[in-house]
Design a protein around this motif. Structure first.
Motif, PDB file in Angstrom:
ATOM      1  N   VAL A   1      93.292   1.613 -44.045  1.00 19.12           N
ATOM      2  CA  VAL A   1      92.497   2.450 -43.142  1.00 19.12           C
ATOM      3  C   VAL A   1      92.400   1.769 -41.779  1.00 19.12           C
ATOM      4  O   VAL A   1      92.571   2.406 -40.739  1.00 19.12           O
ATOM      5  CB  VAL A   1      91.101   2.736 -43.740  1.00 19.12           C
ATOM      6  CG1 VAL A   1      90.177   3.345 -42.704  1.00 19.12           C
ATOM      7  CG2 VAL A   1      91.231   3.647 -44.957  1.00 19.12           C
TER       8      VAL A   1
ATOM      9  N   ALA B   1      95.799   2.029 -40.044  1.00 24.49           N
ATOM     10  CA  ALA B   1      96.056   3.414 -39.631  1.00 24.49           C
ATOM     11  C   ALA B   1      95.219   3.786 -38.406  1.00 24.49           C
ATOM     12  O   ALA B   1      95.711   4.428 -37.485  1.00 24.49           O
ATOM     13  CB  ALA B   1      95.772   4.379 -40.778  1.00 24.49           C
ATOM     14  N   ARG B   2      93.968   3.357 -38.376  1.00 22.70           N
ATOM     15  CA  ARG B   2      93.093   3.666 -37.228  1.00 22.70           C
ATOM     16  C   ARG B   2      93.566   3.015 -35.943  1.00 22.70           C
ATOM     17  O   ARG B   2      93.265   3.497 -34.858  1.00 22.70           O
ATOM     18  CB  ARG B   2      91.666   3.217 -37.519  1.00 22.70           C
ATOM     19  CG  ARG B   2      90.918   4.154 -38.410  1.00 22.70           C
ATOM     20  CD  ARG B   2      89.440   3.812 -38.446  1.00 22.70           C
ATOM     21  NE  ARG B   2      88.737   4.793 -39.245  1.00 22.70           N
ATOM     22  CZ  ARG B   2      87.835   4.494 -40.172  1.00 22.70           C
ATOM     23  NH1 ARG B   2      87.501   3.253 -40.390  1.00 22.70           N
ATOM     24  NH2 ARG B   2      87.255   5.451 -40.855  1.00 22.70           N
TER      25      ARG B   2
ATOM     26  N   ALA C   1      95.646   8.355 -33.670  1.00 21.90           N
ATOM     27  CA  ALA C   1      94.875   8.550 -34.905  1.00 21.90           C
ATOM     28  C   ALA C   1      93.404   8.774 -34.543  1.00 21.90           C
ATOM     29  O   ALA C   1      92.775   7.920 -33.938  1.00 21.90           O
ATOM     30  CB  ALA C   1      95.020   7.344 -35.825  1.00 21.90           C
TER      31      ALA C   1
ATOM     32  N   VAL D   1      90.932   8.879 -40.511  1.00 20.28           N
ATOM     33  CA  VAL D   1      91.744   8.614 -41.691  1.00 20.28           C
ATOM     34  C   VAL D   1      91.054   9.275 -42.884  1.00 20.28           C
ATOM     35  O   VAL D   1      89.880   8.992 -43.161  1.00 20.28           O
ATOM     36  CB  VAL D   1      91.914   7.093 -41.947  1.00 20.28           C
ATOM     37  CG1 VAL D   1      92.771   6.852 -43.188  1.00 20.28           C
ATOM     38  CG2 VAL D   1      92.536   6.415 -40.724  1.00 20.28           C
TER      39      VAL D   1
END
Length: 121
Positions: free
Chosen positions: A101, A104-105, A110, A113
């Motif tokens: 997470v 991904a952030r 983005a 998530v």
């Protein structure tokens, strides 16, 4: 097998970046106005700055490939809905999911998530 290969059937392109500079997109040429460029939405920027419908998901996969802690998780998939990264599948621990997470952030474009489809164990 890396994330890009497993999820998208592609090898890492040369010069691929997690957060590349978007390339300008030429708009339709009008006889009344000079040629203008349009910017690519952040979630649609591909691995080399080109327009890519799945750009955010591919750049997240590349970021996962570049992290030694995440390179052997092969029971999870990455998708996107506009700026939200969607993780689906199974991870070995909450610690690994938290790391995913966080990674991904950190990818440009983005906005969130979604881990609602992830199981731990």
């Amino acid at each position: 097998m890396g994330w890009l290969k497993r999820l998208f059937g592609m090898e890492k392109p040369e010069n691929a970046q997690v957060n590349p500079d978007p390339q300008p997109v030429p708009q339709a040429v009008s006889t009344a106005a000079p040629a203008a460029t349009q910017s690519i939405p952040p979630e649609r920027v591909g691995l080399n700055g080109e327009y890519d419908q799945s750009g955010l998901a591919k750049r997240v996969a590349l970021a996962f490939d570049q992290d030694d802690q995440l390179d052997d998780v092969d029971t999870l998939w990455v998708a996107q809905t506009t700026g939200t990264v969607v993780l689906k599948g199974k991870v070995p621990s909450q610690e690994i999911l938290n790391k995913m997470v966080s990674v991904a952030r950190s990818v440009s474009g983005a906005t969130g998530v979604d881990t609602g489809q992830v199981t731990i164990g």
